[in-house]
Design an enzyme around this catalytic site. Structure first.
Site, short mmCIF file in Angstrom:
data_model
loop_
_atom_site.label_atom_id
_atom_site.label_comp_id
_atom_site.label_asym_id
_atom_site.label_seq_id
_atom_site.Cartn_x
_atom_site.Cartn_y
_atom_site.Cartn_z
N ASN A 94 71.09 21.13 36.92
CA ASN A 94 70.55 22.43 37.35
C ASN A 94 69.19 22.14 37.98
O ASN A 94 68.20 21.94 37.28
CB ASN A 94 70.43 23.33 36.11
CG ASN A 94 69.88 24.69 36.46
OD1 ASN A 94 69.46 24.94 37.59
ND2 ASN A 94 69.85 25.57 35.48
N ARG A 118 74.74 23.45 39.39
CA ARG A 118 74.52 24.90 39.48
C ARG A 118 73.96 25.20 40.87
O ARG A 118 72.98 24.59 41.29
CB ARG A 118 73.52 25.33 38.42
CG ARG A 118 73.18 26.78 38.55
CD ARG A 118 72.10 27.18 37.59
NE ARG A 118 71.88 28.61 37.70
CZ ARG A 118 70.69 29.18 37.54
NH1 ARG A 118 69.63 28.44 37.28
NH2 ARG A 118 70.57 30.47 37.65
N HIS A 140 73.47 35.20 37.68
CA HIS A 140 73.81 34.91 36.28
C HIS A 140 75.33 34.94 36.07
O HIS A 140 75.80 35.15 34.94
CB HIS A 140 73.20 35.93 35.28
CG HIS A 140 71.72 35.91 35.16
ND1 HIS A 140 70.99 37.07 34.95
CD2 HIS A 140 70.82 34.90 35.18
CE1 HIS A 140 69.71 36.77 34.85
NE2 HIS A 140 69.57 35.46 35.00
N GLU A 166 75.58 28.31 29.71
CA GLU A 166 75.89 28.13 31.13
C GLU A 166 76.27 26.68 31.45
O GLU A 166 77.12 26.44 32.28
CB GLU A 166 74.67 28.57 31.96
CG GLU A 166 74.51 30.09 31.93
CD GLU A 166 73.19 30.57 32.50
OE1 GLU A 166 72.20 30.61 31.75
OE2 GLU A 166 73.15 30.92 33.69
#
Ligand code: AMP
Length: 404
Positions: free
Chosen positions: A11, A94, A183, A387
């Site tokens: 990420n 991500r 999100h 996540e």
């Protein structure tokens, strides 16, 4: 040949890289870490080898994302978990903005990179950093499948009436202005886990997911598909957040320009970085705000009440959007930890079948759990988000499918 079982999740933010290495056989974490303040003199890498129970820290300048990823690769290699390991199946990235183009996890190639780049005008803060992370990781392991998992993808099922703003469609389309939502990885994961908690298939349940972290968003999920969400073209719309204003009359911006003499950049900074809870009371951490409220601080009380008022409005709005609601799920830093927020958000909504049990709401717990009374018509749940696990799961599923 059997597929290797490890997935590295990256990420990449503008000045940070968060990472986790997971083993998909049992979805366990092998290593987790964070590089912060990339490009500054005071960069820091914190690496934990979960299997060895060992945490190491490096302090000192890390010039850019390439240097950061190389340092991460070295740390992983020290634990025998290096990027060159044959156990590594893929890297999952991500990516914040996938626009309308990316509706699902996507195997990265040059064409995909070009498309992510084309979306920079609608995600100027996030997509460039995500791209840098991907390019660097591809440089380190050009042979390895790398997958982009988009924050917006889960919301691409939103019907047009929910996704469109009421402006001239020609202008909207020319500038790709529509409600994308963010999100999404968290909303997807939490809505599915909520169905599991109810002992049902996601296709059978309607859930309102409240992702309340420093950034915050709500979504209405009907039978596993997102039908509305509170963030829009950017993550500024919707709920009151740590430092973002959320919903605002757009004329406030003209007013600040014409009457307040502020520049567009100043207003951007005001609304994204100096508004929300922080703008209202000088604190954006809910723990600190609650401490102040308990001490009788009026400014903190008003900030808390504005936060709750907006949250309640969205619960009501998404109740109407869904028609029938089976569960409301609280997640992320505030949603998972702040019992007073959960209590206040559903207070007075008994008429909608919503209530929390004070004992269950106040009790600590790690996993997904119900906090509504046993006979509640609508279940209220706390469902910790994950996540990284969701990105790893989606990445691995795609790589597995492609290997068949
Ligand atoms: P996230 O963005 O999901 O990491 O959430 C971060 C936010 O969660 C922090 O800014 C705090 O406001 C909030 N938070 C974290 N732990 C707690 C806690 N124990 N009680 C209340 N709020 C918390």
């Amino acid at each position: 040949m059997t597929l290797p079982t490890r997935v590295l999740v990256l990420n990449s933010g503008s000045s940070s890289v968060k990472y986790q290495l997971l083993d998909m056989r049992d979805r366990s974490r092998l290593a987790v870490g964070l590089v912060e303040r990339i490009g500054e003199q005071t960069s820091r890498l914190k690496h934990t080898c979960v299997t060895g129970g060992d945490t190491r820290e490096q302090n000192g300048p890390i010039a850019d994302h390439e240097a950061a990823l190389k340092a991460v690769a070295e740390e992983l290699a020290r634990d025998g978990l290096g990027l060159d390991s044959p156990e590594l199946a893929a890297i999952g990235h991500r990516v914040v903005h996938g626009g309308m183009f990316f509706t699902e996890p996507t195997l990265i190639d040059e064409g995909v990179l070009t498309e992510i780049e084309r979306l920079i005008p609608v995600a100027p803060l996030h997509n460039p950093a995500n791209l840098t992370g991907i390019r660097t990781a591809r440089g380190l392991r050009p042979d390895l499948p790398q997958v982009a998992v988009f924050d917006t993808a889960f919301h691409t099922t939103m019907p047009e009436p929910a996704a469109r703003y009421a402006i001239d469609p020609k202008i909207a389309d020319r500038h790709r202005i529509r409600r994308y939502g963010f999100h999404g990885t968290s909303h997807a994961y939490v809505s599915r886990e909520t169905a599991r908690l109810l002992g049902k298939d996601p296709s059978e349940v309607n859930v309102i997911v409240l992702h309340l972290g420093n950034g915050a968003s709500a979504s209405a999920v009907e039978g596993g598909r997102c039908v509305d969400t509170s963030m829009g073209l950017t993550p500024l719309e919707g709920l009151v957040m740590g430092t973002r204003s959320g919903d605002l009359d757009p004329a406030v911006i003209f007013h600040l320009e014409r009457v307040g003499g502020m520049s567009t950049d100043e207003i951007d900074t005001l609304l994204n970085k100096r508004s929300g809870l922080f703008g209202l009371c000088g604190d954006n951490d809910m723990r600190e705000i609650r401490r102040r409220v308990d001490e009788g601080d009026e400014e903190a009380r008003l900030a808390f009440d504005i936060y709750i008022h907006r949250l309640k409005k969205y619960i009501g709005a998404y109740y109407a959007v869904l028609g029938r609601v089976d569960a409301v799920a609280f997640t992320a830093g505030v949603g998972e930890n702040a019992a007073p927020v959960r209590e206040a958000a559903v207070a007075g909504l008994e008429g909608l079948g919503l209530a929390v049990d004070a004992g269950l709401n106040g009790a600590r717990g790690d996993g997904p759990r119900l906090i509504s009374p046993g006979d509640a018509r609508v279940k209220v749940a706390v469902v910790p988000t994950d996540e990284e696990l969701e990105i790893a799961t989606q990445t691995y599923a795609l790589v597995e499918k492609n290997s068949r």
